[in-house]
Design an enzyme around this catalytic site. Structure first.
Site, PDB file in Angstrom:
ATOM      1  N   LYS A 183      35.314   0.970 109.807  1.00  8.51           N
ATOM      2  CA  LYS A 183      34.708   0.445 111.034  1.00  8.51           C
ATOM      3  C   LYS A 183      35.652   0.705 112.183  1.00  8.51           C
ATOM      4  O   LYS A 183      36.871   0.779 111.982  1.00  8.51           O
ATOM      5  CB  LYS A 183      34.486  -1.068 110.915  1.00  8.51           C
ATOM      6  CG  LYS A 183      33.405  -1.585 111.849  1.00  8.51           C
ATOM      7  CD  LYS A 183      32.042  -1.268 111.273  1.00  8.51           C
ATOM      8  CE  LYS A 183      30.925  -1.997 111.948  1.00  8.51           C
ATOM      9  NZ  LYS A 183      29.747  -1.973 111.069  1.00  8.51           N
TER      10      LYS A 183
HETATM   11  N1  GLU Z   1      26.911   0.093 111.980  1.00  4.68           N
HETATM   12  C1  GLU Z   1      25.952   0.137 110.934  1.00  4.68           C
HETATM   13  C2  GLU Z   1      26.301  -0.863 109.846  1.00  4.68           C
HETATM   14  O1  GLU Z   1      26.944  -1.859 110.080  1.00  4.68           O
HETATM   15  C3  GLU Z   1      25.703   1.545 110.420  1.00  4.68           C
HETATM   16  C4  GLU Z   1      26.916   2.274 109.901  1.00  4.68           C
HETATM   17  C5  GLU Z   1      26.655   3.745 109.607  1.00  4.68           C
HETATM   18  O2  GLU Z   1      25.534   4.215 109.759  1.00  4.68           O
HETATM   19  O3  GLU Z   1      27.617   4.415 109.237  1.00  4.68           O
HETATM   20  O4  GLU Z   1      25.872  -0.740 108.731  1.00  4.68           O
END
Ligand code: GLU
Length: 429
Positions: free
Chosen positions: A119
């Site tokens: 993240k």
């Molecule tokens: N931000 C989204 C999540 O929390 C998607 C992450 C992604 O597609 O890599 O799952």
């Protein structure tokens, strides 16, 4: 710009002032014993593999320089490249990004896609930035973290307050540094530059599919079920529309400015139009106005918290009226609220399963980019529902077999898949 999950943030009460990462570790530790996980493997997984903090300058429109702080945390990569979004917000901290990275590891494992978890985040107030400042900030942040990202290493995507335009800047910045276009370095891009059909709607559609499964399991018909959705960003608004199309009655909605409630149903198109025109859902007139806190405890059968962390807490969990909670946001329920809801017999579809639709279609986007061969939206949706429904079925079967709730079962399934990676790969050197 269209952004993810923005809505009223409730303060968690003092006794629940656990940090997000502490909560993530608690959830992990709860299954370590149950799985009789090797303590060495547990120690690896309790911490992120790699974290990068960057302080970087951005030239503002008035000519001044502002130094921002950003992060990229890679929790685990044993099953494949790390994957996870980038969020912008005034309260972004390393602690939060760490927790979100760990949750991504479990999310990818529970639905069985070949990624680890990561993240990113930048502490900033996106509403106070002009479009050019936002672009400058994005480009500089990406150059700073380009050391650790890439199609085979770690692939960013949208999250709160970031969107396809921001992902286009990510792709362009990374590609310019390498000297050629590398669409697979980021997902959630516009379709015109290698994005996937259906990616924007994927998280919301997945939530609908998980709500439908949960309804089937509890014997509650989805047709006519009363649904309340907290948050009207990309996740909440698409989930509400998909649930309405599937026959549910959307009785409650909220955004940052407040909530609206109508037991006879809210028309999503009209509510979206009101939100677009006046900047908030509360401009929708054919409903009663509620406070943000009241939305969570309103009369409904299914509650979808699709905003931020720590919304269902020990102080409101005993007043939640829904029989089913489908976690659209990451970490919306605190551990103490989780046990209150469990005791009260509320079925919770946990975040790592419920909102995995986004990363699942991100996986499809990455695969399509690597092959330079693109699928139709029908194919995308069919594969999305297939993966998510299978994951739900196996988590539910495990929960029934082990006599545990869905969160515990989802964690058990995810953690054992990741641990298996260490068992078969072994420890280097
Ligand atoms: N931000 C989204 C999540 O929390 C998607 C992450 C992604 O597609 O890599 O799952």
């Amino acid at each position: 710009m269209g952004v993810h999950g923005m809505t009223g943030v409730q303060e968690a009460p003092a006794q629940e002032s656990l940090g997000a990462y502490e909560i993530a570790v608690q959830q992990f530790d709860a299954v370590v014993e149950r799985l009789q996980l090797d303590p060495g493997i547990a120690a690896i997984l309790r911490q992120p593999k790699r974290e990068l903090s960057v302080n970087f300058p951005v030239k503002m429109d008035d000519g001044s320089l502002h130094v921002f702080t950003g992060y990229r945390v890679q929790h685990n990569m044993i099953r494949g490249p790390a994957k996870g979004g980038i969020r912008y917000g005034p309260n972004v901290t390393l602690d939060e990004v760490r927790a979100l990275a760990m949750w991504m590891t479990w999310k990818c494992a529970v639905v069985g896609i070949p990624f680890g978890g990561a993240k990113g985040g930048v502490c900033c107030d996106p509403k106070a930035l002009s479009l050019r400042e936002l672009e400058n900030l994005t480009r500089r942040y990406i150059s700073e973290i380009s050391l650790v990202i890439g199609p085979e290493i770690d692939i960013p995507a949208p999250d709160m307050n970031t969107n396809p335009q921001v992902m286009a800047w990510v792709m362009d910045t990374y590609s310019m540094q390498k000297g050629y276009s590398i669409p697979a370095c980021v997902t959630g891009k516009p379709v015109s530059i290698g994005g996937s059909e259906g990616r924007l709607e994927a998280t919301g559609r997945g939530i609908m599919a998980m709500a439908r499964k949960a309804c089937q399991h509890t014997g509650l018909p989805l047709t006519g079920a009363r649904v309340a959705v907290q948050g009207f960003g990309n996740v909440g608004s698409v989930a509400a529309r998909a649930l309405q199309q599937a026959g549910a009655t959307i009785v409650g909605l909220s955004d940052m400015d407040g909530a609206i409630y109508n037991e006879r149903g809210i028309d999503i198109d009209a509510a979206s139009a009101a939100a677009k025109e006046h900047g908030s859902l509360v401009a929708y007139r054919q409903a009663q106005r509620l406070g943000n806190a009241e939305l969570l405890t309103c009369a409904c059968d299914v509650l979808v918290p699709a905003a931020v962390e720590n919304q269902i807490t020990a102080s409101n969990a005993d007043r939640i009226q829904a029989r089913i909670v489908v976690e659209g946001a990451n970490g919306p329920t605190t551990p103490s609220a989780d046990s209150i809801l469990r005791r009260r017999g509320v079925l919770i579809v946990p975040d790592i399963l419920a909102n995995a639709g986004g990363v699942t279609v991100s996986y499809f986007e990455w695969v399509q980019d690597l092959q330079s061969f693109f699928w139709t939206e029908e194919e995308i949706n069919a594969r999305l529902f297939n993966i998510m429904e299978r994951a739900f079925d196996s988590v539910l079967a495990l929960s029934l077999r082990e006599g545990v709730d869905l969160r515990t079962a989802a964690y058990m399934q995810a953690v054992s898949k990741v641990a298996e990676g260490y068992i078969v790969r072994g420890i280097y050197p």
